[in-house]
Design a protein around this motif. Structure first.
Motif, mmCIF file in Angstrom:
data_model
loop_
_atom_site.group_PDB
_atom_site.id
_atom_site.type_symbol
_atom_site.label_atom_id
_atom_site.label_comp_id
_atom_site.label_asym_id
_atom_site.label_seq_id
_atom_site.Cartn_x
_atom_site.Cartn_y
_atom_site.Cartn_z
ATOM 1 N N LEU A 199 -3.723 67.762 -43.269
ATOM 2 C CA LEU A 199 -3.886 66.317 -43.194
ATOM 3 C C LEU A 199 -3.345 65.694 -44.473
ATOM 4 O O LEU A 199 -3.777 66.052 -45.571
ATOM 5 C CB LEU A 199 -5.362 65.934 -43.045
ATOM 6 N N ARG A 244 1.785 72.345 -38.486
ATOM 7 C CA ARG A 244 1.047 71.239 -37.863
ATOM 8 C C ARG A 244 0.621 70.284 -38.977
ATOM 9 O O ARG A 244 -0.320 70.556 -39.729
ATOM 10 C CB ARG A 244 -0.165 71.758 -37.098
ATOM 11 N N VAL A 266 -0.458 66.377 -39.955
ATOM 12 C CA VAL A 266 -0.955 65.082 -39.504
ATOM 13 C C VAL A 266 -0.858 64.114 -40.676
ATOM 14 O O VAL A 266 -1.396 64.375 -41.756
ATOM 15 C CB VAL A 266 -2.419 65.176 -39.020
ATOM 16 N N CYS A 272 -1.533 60.261 -42.082
ATOM 17 C CA CYS A 272 -2.153 58.948 -41.926
ATOM 18 C C CYS A 272 -1.780 58.112 -43.139
ATOM 19 O O CYS A 272 -2.213 58.397 -44.263
ATOM 20 C CB CYS A 272 -3.675 59.063 -41.800
ATOM 21 N N SER A 285 6.021 65.631 -38.562
ATOM 22 C CA SER A 285 4.584 65.589 -38.291
ATOM 23 C C SER A 285 4.321 65.762 -36.803
ATOM 24 O O SER A 285 5.122 65.346 -35.965
ATOM 25 C CB SER A 285 3.994 64.259 -38.776
ATOM 26 N N VAL A 292 1.353 64.650 -35.576
ATOM 27 C CA VAL A 292 0.593 63.429 -35.297
ATOM 28 C C VAL A 292 0.886 62.447 -36.418
ATOM 29 O O VAL A 292 0.781 62.792 -37.601
ATOM 30 C CB VAL A 292 -0.928 63.682 -35.212
#
Length: 207
Positions: free
Chosen positions: A122, A145, A147, A149, A160, A162
């Protein structure tokens, strides 16, 4: 970040790799012993002097006798205190990594080892442009993987799995709803004032 606020999450310090330092941690430049303080450790006065001299060639700030200009970042890391370990008495320096400074090898190595073991990364509230920290997000297990934000676009959006354009706190609130039962989440939220109280007690000291 160097303010230690991530400690409010409840994650023990032994599981954190503070790549860019902590304003509440200083260490001996001679023996390397680290001190966790309840007060802000940095000497901004001395650093201001060196900034003034570089920008204007003069300064109204009086340079402390213990100050020493860093050859890498051109600022001052010495805090004015000394190591209290027997037989040492070395100058204490802040742990903050400024532009031009090298990251501490052992902290970076631990972060790298953890990154390589991760099956999900993340990246929260970062454009991931400052090396070598930004390189960690690409070192996870394959297939990668990642992610992300962040309100702004990043150079790694394309890899990415997500991509979320939102505030990190709002995003994590939704993540926690997926990871925890309603009862566990409610209990965690109720403990927030206690975590804040502990954090504040660790930051209320005087130099």
């Amino acid at each position: 970040n160097g303010d230690g606020l991530h400690g409010l999450s409840g994650v023990p310090n032994k599981y954190l790799s503070e790549l860019h330092g902590n304003v509440f941690v200083e260490q001996c430049e001679k023996c390397g012993h680290r001190y966790n303080r309840s007060f802000y450790t940095m000497d901004d006065v001395a650093s201001q002097y060196f900034e003034d001299m570089e920008d204007k060639g003069s300064s109204d700030v009086k340079l402390p006798k213990y100050a020493q200009q860093c050859s890498r970042c051109s600022l001052n890391h010495r805090t004015g205190r000394h190591c209290n370990r027997k037989g040492c008495k070395g100058h204490l320096i802040d742990s903050i990594i400024n532009f031009g400074d090298l990251l501490e090898h052992n902290i970076l190595q631990r972060a790298t080892d953890e990154a390589k073991q991760s099956d999900l990364c993340l990246s929260l509230g970062s454009t991931m442009v400052v090396t070598p920290a930004c390189e960690l997000v690409e070192q996870g297990q394959q297939p990668l993987r990642l992610v992300i934000c962040n309100r702004q676009k990043t150079a790694l959006d394309g890899i990415s799995c997500v991509r979320v354009f939102a505030d990190c706190d709002q995003f994590l609130k939704q993540v926690m709803k997926c990871l925890m039962s309603a009862l566990d989440l409610e209990a965690w939220e109720k403990c927030r004032p206690e975590r804040m109280k502990v954090y504040d007690s660790m930051r209320s000291g005087q130099m």
